[in-house]
Motif scaffolding. Structure first.
Motif, PDB file in Angstrom:
ATOM      1  N   LEU A  89       0.830  -1.207   0.000  1.00  0.00           N
ATOM      2  CA  LEU A  89       0.000   0.000   0.000  1.00  0.00           C
ATOM      3  C   LEU A  89       0.865   1.258   0.000  1.00  0.00           C
ATOM      4  O   LEU A  89       0.574   2.241  -0.688  1.00  0.00           O
ATOM      5  CB  LEU A  89      -0.927  -0.012   1.212  1.00  0.00           C
ATOM      6  CG  LEU A  89      -2.033  -1.071   1.207  1.00  0.00           C
ATOM      7  CD1 LEU A  89      -2.792  -1.054   2.526  1.00  0.00           C
ATOM      8  CD2 LEU A  89      -2.992  -0.830   0.043  1.00  0.00           C
ATOM      9  N   ARG A  90       1.943   1.230   0.783  1.00  0.00           N
ATOM     10  CA  ARG A  90       2.814   2.392   0.821  1.00  0.00           C
ATOM     11  C   ARG A  90       3.500   2.619  -0.519  1.00  0.00           C
ATOM     12  O   ARG A  90       3.623   3.752  -0.998  1.00  0.00           O
ATOM     13  CB  ARG A  90       3.868   2.217   1.914  1.00  0.00           C
ATOM     14  CG  ARG A  90       4.549   3.537   2.271  1.00  0.00           C
ATOM     15  CD  ARG A  90       5.700   3.315   3.231  1.00  0.00           C
ATOM     16  NE  ARG A  90       6.806   2.621   2.575  1.00  0.00           N
ATOM     17  CZ  ARG A  90       7.983   2.387   3.166  1.00  0.00           C
ATOM     18  NH1 ARG A  90       8.168   2.762   4.412  1.00  0.00           N
ATOM     19  NH2 ARG A  90       8.941   1.757   2.520  1.00  0.00           N
ATOM     20  N   ASP A  91       3.929   1.549  -1.170  1.00  0.00           N
ATOM     21  CA  ASP A  91       4.564   1.684  -2.489  1.00  0.00           C
ATOM     22  C   ASP A  91       3.593   2.270  -3.502  1.00  0.00           C
ATOM     23  O   ASP A  91       3.955   3.144  -4.311  1.00  0.00           O
ATOM     24  CB  ASP A  91       5.072   0.328  -2.966  1.00  0.00           C
ATOM     25  CG  ASP A  91       6.277  -0.142  -2.157  1.00  0.00           C
ATOM     26  OD1 ASP A  91       6.897   0.705  -1.493  1.00  0.00           O
ATOM     27  OD2 ASP A  91       6.561  -1.364  -2.188  1.00  0.00           O
ATOM     28  N   ASN A  92       2.348   1.812  -3.478  1.00  0.00           N
ATOM     29  CA  ASN A  92       1.354   2.355  -4.423  1.00  0.00           C
ATOM     30  C   ASN A  92       1.103   3.834  -4.164  1.00  0.00           C
ATOM     31  O   ASN A  92       0.953   4.634  -5.110  1.00  0.00           O
ATOM     32  CB  ASN A  92       0.053   1.566  -4.301  1.00  0.00           C
ATOM     33  CG  ASN A  92       0.192   0.165  -4.828  1.00  0.00           C
ATOM     34  OD1 ASN A  92       1.055  -0.106  -5.652  1.00  0.00           O
ATOM     35  ND2 ASN A  92      -0.655  -0.746  -4.361  1.00  0.00           N
ATOM     36  N   ARG A  93       1.039   4.188  -2.867  1.00  0.00           N
ATOM     37  CA  ARG A  93       0.792   5.600  -2.544  1.00  0.00           C
ATOM     38  C   ARG A  93       1.952   6.467  -3.002  1.00  0.00           C
ATOM     39  O   ARG A  93       1.759   7.572  -3.550  1.00  0.00           O
ATOM     40  CB  ARG A  93       0.585   5.742  -1.045  1.00  0.00           C
ATOM     41  CG  ARG A  93       0.203   7.168  -0.624  1.00  0.00           C
ATOM     42  CD  ARG A  93      -0.163   7.247   0.853  1.00  0.00           C
ATOM     43  NE  ARG A  93       0.976   6.883   1.698  1.00  0.00           N
ATOM     44  CZ  ARG A  93       1.076   5.734   2.363  1.00  0.00           C
ATOM     45  NH1 ARG A  93       0.101   4.848   2.276  1.00  0.00           N
ATOM     46  NH2 ARG A  93       2.129   5.484   3.109  1.00  0.00           N
ATOM     47  N   GLU A  94       3.173   6.009  -2.815  1.00  0.00           N
ATOM     48  CA  GLU A  94       4.332   6.784  -3.247  1.00  0.00           C
ATOM     49  C   GLU A  94       4.384   6.907  -4.763  1.00  0.00           C
ATOM     50  O   GLU A  94       4.767   7.959  -5.306  1.00  0.00           O
ATOM     51  CB  GLU A  94       5.606   6.134  -2.718  1.00  0.00           C
ATOM     52  CG  GLU A  94       5.756   6.253  -1.203  1.00  0.00           C
ATOM     53  CD  GLU A  94       7.002   5.541  -0.702  1.00  0.00           C
ATOM     54  OE1 GLU A  94       7.654   4.866  -1.533  1.00  0.00           O
ATOM     55  OE2 GLU A  94       7.321   5.665   0.489  1.00  0.00           O
ATOM     56  N   GLN A  95       3.984   5.864  -5.484  1.00  0.00           N
ATOM     57  CA  GLN A  95       3.966   5.944  -6.946  1.00  0.00           C
ATOM     58  C   GLN A  95       2.942   6.960  -7.432  1.00  0.00           C
ATOM     59  O   GLN A  95       3.203   7.723  -8.381  1.00  0.00           O
ATOM     60  CB  GLN A  95       3.676   4.568  -7.526  1.00  0.00           C
ATOM     61  CG  GLN A  95       4.820   3.575  -7.360  1.00  0.00           C
ATOM     62  CD  GLN A  95       4.476   2.204  -7.916  1.00  0.00           C
ATOM     63  OE1 GLN A  95       3.421   2.042  -8.513  1.00  0.00           O
ATOM     64  NE2 GLN A  95       5.386   1.243  -7.721  1.00  0.00           N
ATOM     65  N   MET A  96       1.774   6.988  -6.774  1.00  0.00           N
ATOM     66  CA  MET A  96       0.763   7.980  -7.154  1.00  0.00           C
ATOM     67  C   MET A  96       1.257   9.399  -6.902  1.00  0.00           C
ATOM     68  O   MET A  96       1.028  10.314  -7.699  1.00  0.00           O
ATOM     69  CB  MET A  96      -0.523   7.714  -6.393  1.00  0.00           C
ATOM     70  CG  MET A  96      -1.227   6.411  -6.770  1.00  0.00           C
ATOM     71  SD  MET A  96      -1.755   6.401  -8.502  1.00  0.00           S
ATOM     72  CE  MET A  96      -2.923   7.753  -8.498  1.00  0.00           C
ATOM     73  N   GLU A  97       1.943   9.589  -5.758  1.00  0.00           N
ATOM     74  CA  GLU A  97       2.470  10.927  -5.477  1.00  0.00           C
ATOM     75  C   GLU A  97       3.532  11.323  -6.502  1.00  0.00           C
ATOM     76  O   GLU A  97       3.614  12.492  -6.909  1.00  0.00           O
ATOM     77  CB  GLU A  97       3.062  10.945  -4.060  1.00  0.00           C
ATOM     78  CG  GLU A  97       2.003  10.818  -2.968  1.00  0.00           C
ATOM     79  CD  GLU A  97       2.628  10.719  -1.578  1.00  0.00           C
ATOM     80  OE1 GLU A  97       3.881  10.628  -1.510  1.00  0.00           O
ATOM     81  OE2 GLU A  97       1.879  10.720  -0.583  1.00  0.00           O
TER      82      GLU A  97
END
Length: 582
Positions: free
Chosen positions: A530-538
């Motif tokens: 989840l953290r990796d996906n959030r960082e990619q979106m940012e």
């Protein structure tokens, strides 16, 4: 049994009454001695012969009882009680068709006798009972309780029938009803103990029966087995936990998987605790002297067995603690060596303790040279054989799983230790089966006859063939386990190996693209994803706009199409009639 005429007028009736009182006091051997002496004075008295057959049944000497009662029935064919007791003896000898015929003859003579009805129900349920036999057995028991609703012996017999019908709640209610009428009835007290669901309550009830009558042989034997079961079960649990610890090292001791060790260590700790609580629930109700005499009998085998139990449990606790924090590769190798040593001591102690149990059972008279002693030895052998087969199935499944995962195993050097643990888990049971087989042979040599030993020549040949086959399988299993144990010991990782260079195991990312801080005990793989996906979106949102180049496309000339003129179509006027529905 019934006494007949008052003892003051009939000396034979007095002897019968005295025998019944001795049986109630738990001294059937003394009662039989008295009846045998009375038969020397009155050799033709049917009542004494009938009582002698009944006492032989109480002493589990069914073959002798059958011979005596057949003579009684031949001399007094209209004596219903003789047919009933003969039915019991024949049933114990495995001659069910003759037992059924005998009890049905007794029913013809006394159709409203409650004891005969209960025995008929018992015979109907022996062997492979058909549905109509089960219904008839229920009818017989219900009729017997109508005739004698408060007789403790009838209630006990009816409870036994309902247990065999699978109706334990009904059996328990009948036993409680009988105890309300006769609270000191030993048979009902023993049945109440056997029907107890809780192990601690069962042991407490058995201790109460023995406190009331120390010579209650069956209660003493069951309590003896219960104590030894709760002494041997923790040993088997300790061996299983040590073996599982070796398997966990083989499967999970790597940089990416060692976090799972903590979870499995907790699971094994719970299993170890449950085993300890189950043993404590039984042993705390048992006299301490019995437990001490069982474990510390002063012999070298007793001391070795007790040492094996202590080493197994201490080793299991330390092994689980090591799984929580042991990470150095060299230390893990020495941990495996210590596991192997603990398994050797615990496995030896398990085999020695089982042998001590048999020695105590023999010296206590529970496995004497009699029909009952032989039946108990055969039952123990069957129980150990079935338990060993079940364990072998579990070991085979785990071995297949380990073989399938061997290529990707974290530390293959732990697999020989796990194999040694499997041998230590299986071999003691095989050795006990050997000892029980030898014990059965010794009891037969001393004159013990098995129940139902009378049979055809074909049956005898089949029995010998099964015995030879079982002996061959037992010998093959012993040789295979011994060889596997030697090979496993030879491959224990005592010397340095390639895993010593692994250094200290630490949780690392699966690939170089992942963030190293996303691993470890503080995160799960879900939270990391989840953290990796959030960082990619940012990253996508913060990215500068991309200039997309434009291209000038030449538009081709499309010739005009000549569309023909279509004639006009005149649509005639149509008069719509007025709405007249209103």
């Amino acid at each position: 049994m019934t006494a007949g005429s008052p003892p003051g007028h009939d000396p034979v009736a007095g002897q019968v009454t005295r025998a019944e009182m001795l049986v109630d006091a738990g001294r059937p051997e003394q009662a039989l001695d008295g009846i045998t002496a009375a038969l020397a004075e009155h050799p033709d008295d049917v009542r004494l012969h009938l009582t002698s057959g009944w006492l032989h049944l109480r002493l589990q000497r069914s073959a002798d009882a059958r011979r005596i009662l057949e003579q009684v029935v031949a001399g007094a064919p209209d004596l219903a009680q003789g047919h009933v007791l003969l039915s019991v003896a024949l049933q114990n000898c495995g001659r069910l068709a003759e037992a059924r015929a005998a009890v049905e003859r007794a029913l013809e003579l006394r159709p409203d006798d409650a004891a005969t009805l209960v025995q008929h129900a018992d015979v109907l349920l022996s062997g492979r009972a058909r549905p109509r036999d089960r219904e008839l057995a229920r009818d017989r028991v219900a009729r017997a309780l109508e005739l004698e609703p408060d007789n403790p012996s009838r209630l006990l017999g009816a409870a036994s029938i309902h247990v065999r019908l699978g109706e334990r709640d009904r059996a328990r209610a009948l036993v409680r009803h009988g105890l309300a009428t006769a609270p000191q009835h030993e048979g009902l007290l023993y049945a109440d103990a056997q029907l107890s669901v809780d192990d601690g309550q069962h042991s407490r009830a058995l201790v109460g029966i023995l406190a009331q009558n120390p010579e209650h042989a069956e209660a003493g034997y069951v309590l003896f087995l219960r104590v030894w079961q709760r002494l041997l079960a923790p040993m088997d649990t300790a061996v299983a936990v040590l073996t599982a610890s070796a398997l966990l090292v083989a499967w999970f001791m790597s940089d990416s998987l060692h976090g799972s060790l903590r979870v499995w260590a907790v699971v094994l700790a719970v299993a170890l605790g449950v085993s300890a609580l189950r043993s404590w629930s039984v042993l705390r109700h048992v006299p301490r002297v019995l437990v001490r005499r069982s474990l510390l009998d002063g012999t070298w085998s007793g001391r070795l067995g007790a040492a094996g139990l202590v080493v197994g449990w201490v080793g299991s606790v330390l092994a689980l603690a090591a799984l929580l924090g042991l990470r150095d590769a060299v230390a893990v190798r020495w941990f495996l060596v210590l596991l192997a040593l603990a398994l050797l001591v615990a496995g030896t102690g398990s085999a020695v303790l089982a042998g001590t149990m048999l020695r105590h059972a023999r010296s206590s008279g529970y496995l004497a040279a009699s029909e009952l002693g032989l039946a108990r030895a055969d039952a123990l052998r069957g129980s150990y054989r079935a338990a060993t087969v079940r364990r072998a199935v579990v070991v085979a499944l785990v071995a297949l799983l380990s073989a399938a995962a061997a290529a990707g195993s974290a530390r293959p050097d732990a697999l020989p230790v796990a194999a040694l643990g499997a041998v230590a888990w299986l071999l003691p049971g095989v050795l006990v089966v050997w000892r029980l087989r030898a014990l059965g042979t010794a009891l037969r040599r001393e004159g013990a006859e098995p129940a139902g030993s009378v049979g055809t020549a074909r049956t005898a040949v089949a029995g010998r063939a099964r015995g030879a086959g079982g002996l061959a399988v037992l010998a093959l299993a012993t040789v295979a386990l011994g060889a596997a144990g030697l090979v496993a010991v030879a491959h224990v990782p005592v010397l340095p190996n390639e895993h010593d260079a692994d250094g200290r195991y630490a949780t690392t990312p699966d690939s170089g693209d992942s963030d190293p801080t996303c691993s470890g005990s503080r995160y799960t793989w879900i939270s990391c994803a989840l953290r990796d996906n959030r960082e990619q979106m940012e990253d996508w949102e913060d990215r500068e706009p991309i200039d997309i180049p434009t291209f000038d496309l030449e538009v081709p000339d499309i010739p005009e199409l000549d569309v023909p003129d279509l004639p006009e179509v005149e649509v005639p006027d149509i008069e719509v009639p007025e709405d007249t529905t209103s």
